[in-house]
Design a protein around this motif. Structure first.
Motif, short mmCIF file in Angstrom:
data_model
loop_
_atom_site.label_atom_id
_atom_site.label_comp_id
_atom_site.label_asym_id
_atom_site.label_seq_id
_atom_site.Cartn_x
_atom_site.Cartn_y
_atom_site.Cartn_z
N HIS A 1 0.85 -1.33 0.47
CA HIS A 1 -0.22 -0.07 0.21
C HIS A 1 1.18 1.34 -0.20
N GLN B 1 -3.04 1.32 -4.16
CA GLN B 1 -3.67 2.52 -3.29
C GLN B 1 -4.52 2.05 -3.18
N ASP C 1 0.26 5.95 -0.30
CA ASP C 1 -0.94 6.55 0.05
C ASP C 1 -1.29 7.62 -1.43
N ASP C 2 -0.09 7.88 -2.42
CA ASP C 2 0.25 8.29 -3.22
C ASP C 2 0.74 7.60 -4.49
N ILE C 3 -0.38 6.92 -5.27
CA ILE C 3 0.71 5.47 -6.08
C ILE C 3 1.37 6.27 -7.15
#
Length: 130
Positions: A76, A122, A78-80
């Motif tokens: 994971h 994400q 937060d901002d791919i």
């Protein structure tokens, strides 16, 4: 019952280069290496909210399968878009482009300089649990 991802292992033929590359990716060196002296044949980092374990091992110790197989594990972010750009800047190669999979869900994958696939996701579900 599966309880979570305990350890992700990738392999590299050039361990010094791989350790240096992942040190740049994670922003710090491995917390654990073997052997303790000399070039690493195995190195581990902890990352993320749950301090998940990421490991590199020398390709000489790669598990062998009698036929093709494998897995893509996604981590994971937060901002791919930003993370894919950062990994490409560090020398990764795009594999699967950033793709929207649903409302708030995005995935992508890159190949590290050592031939391993790194999956990114994400995920609103993961973010909501953490």
């Amino acid at each position: 019952m599966f309880r979570g991802l305990a350890n992700l292992n990738l392999v590299a033929e050039d361990m010094p280069a791989a350790v240096a590359w992942y040190t740049a990716v994670f922003g710090s060196g491995p917390y654990f290496t073997r052997p303790e002296a000399g070039p690493a044949q195995y190195a581990e980092w902890r990352f993320g909210d749950d301090e998940d374990e990421f490991a590199l091992m020398d390709a000489r110790f790669r598990p062998a399968l009698p036929q093709p197989g494998g897995a893509l594990v996604s981590m994971h972010v937060d901002d791919i878009h930003a993370e894919v750009a950062r990994l490409l800047e560090l020398g990764a190669t795009a594999f699967d482009p950033v793709t929207q999979r649903g409302e708030g869900w995005w995935s992508a994958s890159v190949s590290d300089p050592f031939g391993n696939l790194i999956g990114l996701i994400q995920s609103p579900h993961w973010a909501g649990q953490h």
